[in-house]
Write an enzyme that holds these catalytic residues in place. Sequence first.
Site, short mmCIF file in Angstrom:
data_model
loop_
_atom_site.label_atom_id
_atom_site.label_comp_id
_atom_site.label_asym_id
_atom_site.label_seq_id
_atom_site.Cartn_x
_atom_site.Cartn_y
_atom_site.Cartn_z
N SER A 1 33.05 -74.19 10.76
CA SER A 1 31.97 -73.26 11.12
C SER A 1 31.95 -71.94 10.38
CB SER A 1 32.01 -72.97 12.61
OG SER A 1 31.38 -74.00 13.30
N SER B 1 28.76 -73.47 12.84
CA SER B 1 28.05 -72.78 13.89
C SER B 1 27.88 -71.27 13.67
CB SER B 1 28.81 -72.99 15.21
OG SER B 1 30.10 -72.42 15.14
N LYS C 1 30.12 -62.47 15.36
CA LYS C 1 29.59 -63.69 16.00
C LYS C 1 29.67 -63.56 17.51
CE LYS C 1 30.24 -68.75 15.90
NZ LYS C 1 31.10 -69.84 15.41
N1 GLN Z 1 30.40 -78.58 13.25
C1 GLN Z 1 31.65 -78.77 13.91
C2 GLN Z 1 31.41 -79.02 15.38
O1 GLN Z 1 30.29 -79.12 15.72
C3 GLN Z 1 32.51 -77.57 13.73
C4 GLN Z 1 32.14 -76.46 14.62
C5 GLN Z 1 33.06 -75.29 14.48
O2 GLN Z 1 33.81 -75.21 13.52
N2 GLN Z 1 33.01 -74.42 15.47
O3 GLN Z 1 32.30 -79.10 16.16
#
Ligand code: GLN
Length: 477
Positions: A178, A154, A79
């Site tokens: 994420s 994400s 990532k």
């Molecule tokens: N969807 C959650 C957010 O927008 C989690 C994102 C993540 O785990 N990096 O913060």
Amino acid sequence: MDIPSLTIESVRGGLLARRFSAVELADEALRFAQAENPRTNAYLHFSPERALEGARRVDDRLARGEDPGPLAGVPVAVKDVIVTKGVRTTCGSRLLERYIPPYDATAVERLEAAGGIILGKTNCDEFAMGSSTENSAFGPVRNPVAPDRVPGGSSGGSAAAVAQGTAVLALGSDTGGSIRQPASFCGVVGVTPTYGRVSRYGLTAFASSLDHIGPFARSVADAATLLGVIAGRDSRDATSAAAPVPDYRAAIDGRVKGLKLGLPREYLRDLASETGALITRGVEQLRELGCEVRDISLPATDYAIATYYIIATAEASSNLARYDGVRYTSRSGDSETLADLYRNTRGEGFGAECKRRIMLGTYVLSHGYYDAYYLKAQKVRALIARDFEHAFREVDAVIAPVSPFPAFKLGEKVDDPLSMYLSDIYTITGSLAGIPSMSVPCGTTAAGLPVGMQILTRHFGEPVMFRLAGALEQQTS
Ligand code: GLN
């Protein structure tokens, strides 16, 4: 070589039997990933030089008769919030479009030392903020299973790469869901380890008290092997844990008889029918294997989203302050004063979601609101953690959905941040408690969309989690 069906074991077997060399495999895997990428936009950029150099090292070790390492020759995607020395690391942001890190993240160093081959860097929501990968400055990722739908986020690029078969393994990061949510949407295995189990050194900070690095794989065994490689104390991350790293792969031994599973009633009550039915079927399968199932309650669950979006935005507003146009980033060209330089760089560089969070976070930390929001949220966070502590006195694992719904359509939620935030309603609690959790595929809806089951265990309870996930995988495959 059938790249999409490779596993850690089949790569190792092929190398040891001299059916292919690591260089041949890396070459072929890169070609395949590049050819497939236009279908999903999973990768932002490839790192062919680095991949071939790593592959040559594996071939040299093999030629000398040495052990080439547990991930020898295995194609991995990383990532793009995890730094790679000499390889561009954008965090899905315009601000870092040209940033080339001078060092490697510890997880990257460890996976390469184990013989893993990094093919390239994967697309993600900007600074890992989002649940669909539509917040990337470089275009969204398409779900390989259903191209008109999001892969989740994400870490959507990492999940899509593994689901599409261009990489055997991937690294993602998880702050509130994420890794687990995109794993569920794409039908692969995704693991969020105990907070501190994997060093965060080199992971671009979003919300430091919640950030984790963790594996994606197509099988529970491969995810377990990758976690074993990247886990462990690192003197460069003061929050990394010194606890010894068990053999996670060996924990997948099918012995789930007698394990006690807790079903939190707060999670199951408003579940969409198809997701609910698949989770219930998965629980039944575990019961047939001898697990005991009990209803439990995690009463602070209702406050999880609000708590998370106070703590995560507070930490993000502070962490993102470093992108000022002086260090790291692209600089806005025409600024007369220093304040203009900051304003213009940040105004032009950050996307809408990052700006929203910086404003929210600055607000909840400001004088007069700190006690009302930030401090209150920290107290509720302690209550959420306590709910799990109580539960784990009674049960060995908590079983839950990963997301209330399967992969949604591209564009469906982009203009409605609150409905997007609800995607993570079941994953955020585990993140706030710092306990390990994972998503393991448990079936598909009538429309063919994958659904993941979430397994959560006590701190450092990863072996139990893998054992259960492995047993479920046997039933569903
Ligand atoms: N969807 C959650 C957010 O927008 C989690 C994102 C993540 O785990 N990096 O913060």
